[in-house]
Design a protein around this motif. Structure first.
Motif: not given
Length: 661
Positions: A29-31, A135-144, A157-161
């Motif tokens: 869904p994010g993509i 912030t490393a975890h938020a970009l590479l490992k987390a959803d939302g 929102f953590g979706i744009g990544k």
């Protein structure tokens, strides 16, 4: 923040098992949310991430470049191909299989297309990718999850990544970052990630199939799915700058593997950057290098008018938005603009900027943190009884930016009170904004009562076209006499307004010039009023017409007859202003005042940021189509012509050039 010690083992592409037995398909869904607008999503999301990561001591510098990397220089590329190949097992969806085959094909070439975006003067990714608060975890490992500390950050929102994966035919990127840790040391971080689909693989030790997750990671082969925290034997193209560690190389690099390359990628990204971040560039918050082109406050004007950039944006289907952003940029830079700071209750200080000019679209845009958010805010889309203008609204303090940010949807392209922490407060804020902006516009662009009049006797001279779906739009003919008095008038036709009439070429000395059987006489100003449009790419002295909105008398037609050929003869040029969606099929009304029938060749052009854009006619309700133009014989009767162009486009100014043949 905690950090992981340097890991010396070799880096590989690895995929974890799914212990729960659950599976995820290819349609992430994010993509998929960015489907069809990958380039736009990449620019908006990656640049707002860079702006949000500003370390606070200057402007953000972003370098975007296209690389062709030897396959042998991409670490463990065979491991990634193997994972993608395993994703095909048992897949029945032909579209998914085609995507996986494309990924394998692109990664099997001798040279691999890579798009690389590197930001500088940013914080970089802090902490370990396995630290849930980093912030490393938020970009590479987390959803939302975003973990952005700055109040009023552009993204939230953590979706744009996920936008970075949309430009990869393999849905794979490698992130390289240098950050300054709590102890003052600078540390690299390297981790790749691919988002594909769950898949099975036979485990000989267990004697059964094992389900693997949809996400794969590039990093140390130690079973922890962690990042590498030293460069080790990584190739130079994956290192930041010259490979040193310090403030000059601090920041983050995104390397998109199997980049969905297209020839005009550079021009398209330039155009989309200008469209969405013109304010950040103008305010010296953001400077870019895209390919070999530098984008900063000194070059933005020329790039807005670059024909290759304009054409790339048009082909992408974003010309109208791009053109609107130019108007807003013009409002922010013109010495004739008016600025005012107002305080909105429960929001904070907001700066309003307005430029009044007849070339402008009567639009209001909201920017936040240098990024364009929306010019489609409910209640601020239609304006009556005001002069053409462009208005820019920008929150000034962090609290105001944060309040508005909370009301934005994940796409950051609107304000919705339901997203606010308190919906009732959100509604009050948006209503107060709407009221304040309308009052500001009315004060500086509104017509005064003494300047208004209705000249209904002219209604027979103009086409009566009402589009029930897209609102009123006028189409303006140039035959007959139109007298504009010393005061600016709003001339109405059955409730409609007409805005401009233009004809042929004019000398800049204000002298009368006969143009294909008509004449123009200026009564008031020493020089003729400016061109019908002040858009870039149109030379005011090259015959783009004029706007009859200042003291002048326009007299065309009468007893004049059109004769001769187009060679050596100036043709009549009529500008038709459309509102709403201009489809491929369009009607025009032609007024003819001639002694005898005349045969004309009629050509159509769309006018805008480029000098001209020929519209090719494929069918016409009258006459015949010859080489994309209409050949038609007209007499003293008025005629309607319905033409179909070879493509659709939205709005804009249409030039009609007619020659006697």
């Amino acid at each position: 923040m905690s950090k992981t010690p340097a890991v010396l083992c070799k880096n590989k592409w690895l995929c974890a098992t799914e212990l729960s037995g659950g599976t995820k398909g290819f349609n992430h869904p994010g993509i998929m949310g960015f489907q069809g607008k990958a380039f736009l999503a990449f620019i908006r999301e990656m640049l707002q991430n860079a702006l949000d990561a500003n370390r606070g001591d200057g402007f953000i510098r972003v370098i975007i470049k296209h690389l062709e990397i030897l396959r042998s220089a991409i670490p463990d590329i065979d491991g990634l191909v193997d994972i993608i190949t395993r994703c095909k097992d048992g897949e029945k969806d032909k579209k998914v299989l085609a995507s996986l085959d494309k990924a394998i094909a692109d990664l099997s070439k001798d040279k691999i297309h890579v798009l690389q975006l590197a930001d500088y003067n940013t914080k970089g990714l802090m902490g370990s990718v396995n630290d849930v608060n980093s912030t490393a975890h938020a970009l590479l490992k987390a959803d939302g999850v975003t973990n952005k500390a700055d109040i009023g950050a552009t993204g939230s929102f953590g979706i744009g990544k996920f936008a970075q994966y949309t430009l990869s035919n393999a849905r794979a990127t490698i992130v390289t970052s240098v950050s300054c840790e709590d102890d003052g040391t600078y540390r690299p971080l390297v981790q790749g990630k691919a988002i594909l689909k769950s898949h099975k693989r036979y485990d000989e030790a267990l004697g059964r199939d094992v389900i693997y997750k949809d996400e794969s990671f590039f990093g140390p082969d130690d079973g922890n799915f962690d990042a590498a925290y030293e460069y080790g034997d990584l190739p130079d193209w994956l290192r930041r700058g010259d490979g040193s560690l310090g403030p000059d190389t601090q920041g983050t690099t995104i390397s998109v593997l199997a980049f969905n390359y297209q020839e005009n990628w550079k021009e398209l990204m330039i155009g989309l950057t200008l469209q969405n971040f013109f304010a950040a560039i103008l305010y010296n918050k953001l400077e870019l290098e895209i390919g070999d082109v530098v984008i900063n406050k000194d070059t933005i004007q020329s790039l807005f008018t670059d024909l290759d950039v304009v054409n790339a944006v048009r082909d992408f289907g974003r010309y109208d938005e791009f053109e609107m952003s130019y108007f807003y940029y013009k409002a922010l830079t013109s010495e004739n603009s008016i600025k005012e700071v107002v305080n909105i209750p429960e929001l904070g200080d907001v700066e309003l900027t307005i430029l009044v000019d007849r070339s402008l679209p009567r639009q209001v845009v909201f920017n936040r943190n240098g990024m364009k958010i929306t010019d489609q805010m409910a209640g601020l889309k239609r304006f009556r009884m005001v002069k053409p203008f462009a208005c820019v609204v920008e929150p000034l303090d962090k609290e105001a930016r944060e309040t508005l940010r909370q009301m934005e949807p994940p796409a950051h392209d609107d304000f919705l009170p339901g997203h606010a922490s308190d919906e009732a407060v959100g509604r009050r804020i948006l209503k107060a904004l709407e009221t304040t902006v309308k009052q500001f516009i009315d004060t500086h662009a509104g017509f005064k009562a003494s300047q208004e009049s209705n000249v209904t006797e002219l209604s027979d001279l103009l086409a009566d076209t009402t589009d029930d779906q897209n609102g009123d739009r006028g189409e303006y003919n140039i035959h007959g006499a139109v007298k504009i008095s010393d005061e600016t008038k709003t001339i109405g036709f059955g409730g409609r307004k007409y805005g401009s009439v233009s004809v042929g070429t004019l000398n800049n000395d204000g002298e009368t010039e006969t143009v294909s059987g008509g004449k123009v006489t200026f009564e008031g100003p020493e020089n003729p009023p400016g061109p019908i449009t002040d858009r870039p790419g149109l030379d005011p002295t090259s015959g783009n017409g004029f706007n009859v909105s200042s003291p002048a008398s326009l007299d065309l037609g009468g007893d004049q007859s059109v004769e001769g050929t187009s060679e050596g003869k100036k043709g009549v040029r009529m500008h038709v202003k459309h509102r709403g969606v201009l489809k491929g099929k369009r009607q025009f009304k032609l007024e003819t005042l001639v002694k005898e029938p005349v045969k004309l060749e009629i050509a159509f052009q769309r006018n805008g940021l480029s000098e001209s854009d020929d519209l090719v006619v494929v069918s016409s309700s009258v006459g015949e189509v010859v080489n994309g133009k209409v050949h038609v014989e007209l007499d003293q009767n008025n005629s309607r012509i319905e033409v179909t162009f070879d493509r659709d486009f939205r709005g804009g100014s249409v030039g009609i050039v007619a020659h006697a043949i």
